[in-house]
Enzyme design. Structure first.
Site, PDB file in Angstrom:
ATOM      1  CB  SER A 119      78.713 -62.722 -45.192  1.00 20.07           C
ATOM      2  OG  SER A 119      78.731 -63.567 -44.167  1.00 20.07           O
ATOM      3  CG  HIS A 140      75.881 -58.508 -45.650  1.00 19.91           C
ATOM      4  ND1 HIS A 140      76.871 -58.353 -46.595  1.00 19.91           N
ATOM      5  CD2 HIS A 140      76.434 -59.055 -44.821  1.00 19.91           C
ATOM      6  CE1 HIS A 140      78.153 -58.843 -46.283  1.00 19.91           C
ATOM      7  NE2 HIS A 140      77.936 -59.438 -44.828  1.00 19.91           N
ATOM      8  CD  GLU A 152      76.063 -56.279 -49.992  1.00 18.24           C
ATOM      9  OE1 GLU A 152      76.852 -55.972 -50.892  1.00 18.24           O
ATOM     10  OE2 GLU A 152      76.362 -57.179 -49.153  1.00 18.24           O
ATOM     11  CG  ASN A 190      81.044 -60.375 -48.185  1.00 21.75           C
ATOM     12  OD1 ASN A 190      81.776 -59.548 -47.538  1.00 21.75           O
ATOM     13  ND2 ASN A 190      80.323 -60.839 -47.054  1.00 21.75           N
TER      14      ASN A 190
HETATM   15  N1  CAA Z   1      83.471 -50.370 -33.111  1.00 18.60           N
HETATM   16  C1  CAA Z   1      83.063 -49.209 -32.992  1.00 18.60           C
HETATM   17  N2  CAA Z   1      83.707 -48.196 -33.386  1.00 18.60           N
HETATM   18  C2  CAA Z   1      85.004 -48.268 -34.035  1.00 18.60           C
HETATM   19  C3  CAA Z   1      85.489 -49.627 -34.106  1.00 18.60           C
HETATM   20  C4  CAA Z   1      84.579 -50.721 -33.545  1.00 18.60           C
HETATM   21  N3  CAA Z   1      84.940 -51.907 -33.676  1.00 18.60           N
HETATM   22  N4  CAA Z   1      86.594 -49.691 -34.783  1.00 18.60           N
HETATM   23  C5  CAA Z   1      86.878 -48.131 -35.031  1.00 18.60           C
HETATM   24  N5  CAA Z   1      85.765 -47.570 -34.489  1.00 18.60           N
HETATM   25  C6  CAA Z   1      85.717 -46.007 -34.583  1.00 18.60           C
HETATM   26  C7  CAA Z   1      86.645 -45.396 -33.849  1.00 18.60           C
HETATM   27  O1  CAA Z   1      86.186 -45.203 -32.461  1.00 18.60           O
HETATM   28  C8  CAA Z   1      86.808 -44.104 -34.453  1.00 18.60           C
HETATM   29  O2  CAA Z   1      85.618 -43.370 -34.031  1.00 18.60           O
HETATM   30  P1  CAA Z   1      85.814 -41.657 -33.715  1.00 18.60           P
HETATM   31  O3  CAA Z   1      86.155 -41.247 -35.201  1.00 18.60           O
HETATM   32  O4  CAA Z   1      84.316 -41.210 -33.252  1.00 18.60           O
HETATM   33  O5  CAA Z   1      86.778 -41.556 -32.724  1.00 18.60           O
HETATM   34  C9  CAA Z   1      86.737 -44.567 -35.887  1.00 18.60           C
HETATM   35  O6  CAA Z   1      85.884 -45.710 -36.099  1.00 18.60           O
HETATM   36  C10 CAA Z   1      87.989 -44.678 -36.500  1.00 18.60           C
HETATM   37  O7  CAA Z   1      88.560 -45.482 -36.055  1.00 18.60           O
HETATM   38  P2  CAA Z   1      90.392 -45.580 -35.767  1.00 18.60           P
HETATM   39  O8  CAA Z   1      90.791 -44.007 -35.889  1.00 18.60           O
HETATM   40  O9  CAA Z   1      90.414 -46.321 -34.499  1.00 18.60           O
HETATM   41  O10 CAA Z   1      91.018 -46.231 -36.925  1.00 18.60           O
HETATM   42  P3  CAA Z   1      90.728 -46.109 -38.374  1.00 18.60           P
HETATM   43  O11 CAA Z   1      90.846 -44.751 -38.873  1.00 18.60           O
HETATM   44  O12 CAA Z   1      92.087 -46.761 -38.655  1.00 18.60           O
HETATM   45  O13 CAA Z   1      89.473 -46.694 -38.757  1.00 18.60           O
HETATM   46  C11 CAA Z   1      88.491 -48.724 -39.624  1.00 18.60           C
HETATM   47  C12 CAA Z   1      89.121 -48.146 -38.519  1.00 18.60           C
HETATM   48  C13 CAA Z   1      86.950 -47.962 -39.684  1.00 18.60           C
HETATM   49  C14 CAA Z   1      88.101 -50.021 -39.132  1.00 18.60           C
HETATM   50  C15 CAA Z   1      89.037 -48.824 -41.191  1.00 18.60           C
HETATM   51  O14 CAA Z   1      90.308 -49.130 -40.963  1.00 18.60           O
HETATM   52  C16 CAA Z   1      88.066 -49.219 -42.281  1.00 18.60           C
HETATM   53  O15 CAA Z   1      87.237 -48.715 -42.596  1.00 18.60           O
HETATM   54  N6  CAA Z   1      88.682 -50.496 -42.542  1.00 18.60           N
HETATM   55  C17 CAA Z   1      88.061 -51.384 -43.507  1.00 18.60           C
HETATM   56  C18 CAA Z   1      87.053 -52.046 -42.670  1.00 18.60           C
HETATM   57  C19 CAA Z   1      86.081 -53.147 -43.802  1.00 18.60           C
HETATM   58  O16 CAA Z   1      86.631 -53.244 -44.809  1.00 18.60           O
HETATM   59  N7  CAA Z   1      85.030 -53.669 -43.216  1.00 18.60           N
HETATM   60  C20 CAA Z   1      84.186 -54.802 -43.944  1.00 18.60           C
HETATM   61  C21 CAA Z   1      84.715 -55.640 -43.971  1.00 18.60           C
HETATM   62  S1  CAA Z   1      83.612 -57.040 -44.881  1.00 18.60           S
HETATM   63  C22 CAA Z   1      82.304 -57.314 -43.983  1.00 18.60           C
HETATM   64  O17 CAA Z   1      82.435 -56.963 -42.866  1.00 18.60           O
HETATM   65  C23 CAA Z   1      81.398 -58.318 -44.556  1.00 18.60           C
HETATM   66  C24 CAA Z   1      81.312 -59.608 -44.060  1.00 18.60           C
HETATM   67  O18 CAA Z   1      80.371 -60.116 -44.359  1.00 18.60           O
HETATM   68  C25 CAA Z   1      82.369 -60.465 -44.028  1.00 18.60           C
END
Ligand code: CAA
Length: 501
Positions: A119, A140, A152, A190
């Site tokens: 990352s 990424h 990415e 990031n």
């Molecule tokens: N694995 C698989 N599917 C998942 C999941 C997981 N861990 N978490 C959520 N989902 C799926 C759910 O099953 C649901 O699918 P369906 O629509 O098919 O039922 C869908 O995603 C939406 O989930 P929820 O309804 O439970 O929850 P939500 O609408 O609140 O969304 C979220 C959850 C997708 C995590 C949303 O909150 C989000 O987009 N958050 C931002 C996450 C983010 O910023 N990620 C990047 C972080 S930085 C990074 O990762 C890079 C690094 O190097 C650090």
């Protein structure tokens, strides 16, 4: 190269998610993890995720079985000898990554591609340690890997064009949107996300705002899918700390210096969701969305309010507009409003702007204990800003007032930017600087943050909607208040504000 079989090394949260995504797209995936317990945990994460998709009708039972059967757990890297591509997802430490790459060099066919999911580390440094530097690229993914659409693709000066083409085509095949980035610390997403998350931890540790208020300000006030502290728990506090350390080494400056609280929590093992506890306690199913809880404990809303316009006495200003808007909102809610400080009322409201400044106007009318600042950064969110002299009763009454207006309330310190503005405009500033540096085009910045982090609007769109002049004003107030050049409005932003663009 047409990639048909893959391997994943490291089956933590990201590794399991990536293995699932590859298997769902029809690839056979050998999932390698040396620690048998970690391997079992990773495989159960994959099965749980597929099971959830099947139970929601997103996969048939047969698809579920077929996908699950394509992921083959293994303890040794030799099991991946036939793979066309291996993604390494081991901890963010260069010596560990290099050791894995060296071992992969020994077991893989010479034409196989090694992708690193680092990352923040230098892909060039990882590639340079390989016997096949031209076949090492960055791929990424974002957490949760099955959901977030961005990948990415990081190329280096050593990358062979065919390797870049092959992984880009693969990213499309597995349903992701590949964005080409060059090998700079934090790539695009990031490098923007982590300083903003770090800023949120600073606000928490300095008592600027409470945990739930920080997260609510971002979800209700900016519309992002998660608050920064909940997102840190999802990413992992240890991973976030490691990324910040790399960014700090590369760029310097206060935005990247890890907040001591982040380091303490990571050191203590409270690393977020994966260990059951970070900023929130997942063993108790805390969610961070406490608006309904807040509402249940409120006193009666005020029947009468004294409204103070901090800009009064000066020529027509946006402060006056703000006070007038607030007066009509209160009137519509059935609250009687006076502008005359001599009248006795239940609450005094100072109609502050995002620059803050409650105590001066409150003291001037002689009712500092009854007075609180109110700022509405969004139609659904009220920032309640007590001064050092505001009484607990006045704060409670102000909360009840916000509930009466149908708004989510968050409490902020009376500091430039308040809560939403401080987090938002410093974040947007980082995005403008990235564009001004020529590292990423505005469209790439927005794509990275919408597809990688679920933003409904990317930073450039958020900036356009807020207006560059407001951004310049808030940042100038923050810069003047803290003296930190990390808040100074960048020249490109000033130009847009001056030109009215
Ligand atoms: N694995 C698989 N599917 C998942 C999941 C997981 N861990 N978490 C959520 N989902 C799926 C759910 O099953 C649901 O699918 P369906 O629509 O098919 O039922 C869908 O995603 C939406 O989930 P929820 O309804 O439970 O929850 P939500 O609408 O609140 O969304 C979220 C959850 C997708 C995590 C949303 O909150 C989000 O987009 N958050 C931002 C996450 C983010 O910023 N990620 C990047 C972080 S930085 C990074 O990762 C890079 C690094 O190097 C650090």
């Amino acid at each position: 190269m047409d990639i048909r079989s893959a391997g994943v090394v490291g089956l933590g949260t990201m590794g399991a998610g990536i293995a699932e995504v590859l298997a769902r797209a029809g690839l056979t995936v050998t999932a390698v993890e040396a620690d048998p317990d970690a391997l079992a945990r990773g495989m159960s994460m994959i099965h749980a995720s597929l099971g959830k998709a099947a139970s929601r009708g997103r996969l048939t039972e047969q698809q579920h079985r077929e996908i699950a059967s394509r992921v083959r757990p293994a303890a040794a890297m030799a099991s991946m000898a036939d793979a066309d591509l291996v993604v390494e997802v081991v901890p963010e430490q260069l010596p560990i990554k290099r050791q894995v790459v060296a071992e992969l060099d020994r077991v893989l066919r010479p034409e196989a591609i090694i992708a690193t999911n680092t990352s923040s580390l230098s892909v060039t440094a990882i590639a340079a340690g390989s016997a096949r530097p031209g076949r090492v690229v960055g791929m990424h993914f974002f957490n949760p890997a099955p959901v977030m659409r961005l990948v990415e693709i990081v190329t280096t000066v050593l990358t062979e064009p065919d390797s870049a083409r092959s992984v880009t085509a693969l990213a499309v095949r597995i349903g992701k949107t590949p964005v080409q980035v060059t090998d700079r610390a934090g790539f695009v997403a990031n490098a923007l996300l982590l300083p903003y998350l770090n800023h949120a931890v600073r606000l928490l540790e300095t008592g600027y705002a409470a945990r739930d208020d920080i997260d609510l300000a971002v979800t209700a006030g900016i519309g992002l899918p998660m608050g920064p502290l909940a997102l840190l728990d999802l990413i992992g506090l240890d991973t976030s700390l490691a990324i910040l350390e790399v960014l700090e080494r590369e760029f310097g400056g206060t935005r990247y210096t890890p907040a001591p609280l982040l380091r303490r929590l990571a050191d203590s093992g409270r690393t977020g969701r994966k260990t059951g506890r970070g900023f929130y306690d997942y063993r108790q199913q805390e969610t961070g969305q406490t608006a309904s809880r807040q509402r249940a404990e409120l006193p009666a809303p005020p029947g009468t309010v004294t409204l103070i316009d901090p800009g009064s006495g000066r020529p027509a200003s946006s402060d006056s507009d703000r006070a007038a808007d607030l007066a009509s909102l209160l009137a519509v809610a059935g609250i009687s409003v006076t502008r005359d400080p001599a009248h006795s009322t239940d609450l005094v409201i100072v109609a502050i702007g995002p620059e803050g400044g409650v105590l001066g106007p409150a003291s001037a009318v002689g009712r500092a204990a009854d007075a609180i600042g109110l700022h509405l950064p969004d139609k659904d969110l009220a920032e309640l800003v007590p001064s050092a002299l505001t009484s607990a009763g006045a704060l409670g009454t102000a909360r009840a007032l916000a509930a009466r207006l149908g708004m989510t309330a968050v409490r902020s310190a009376d500091r430039p930017g308040l809560l939403v503005g401080a987090l938002l405009f410093a974040h947007l500033r980082d995005a403008v600087v990235m564009v001004a540096d020529g590292y990423a085009a505005p469209g790439d910045v927005d794509t990275a943050m919408t597809l990688g982090c679920g933003y409904p609007r990317g930073p450039m769109r958020l900036l356009a909607d807020a207006g560059p002049d407001l951004a310049v004003n808030v940042l100038s107030a923050m810069h003047a208040g803290y003296g930190d050049p990390a808040f100074a409005p960048p020249p490109l932003l000033r130009e847009y504000a001056l030109a009215g663009l």
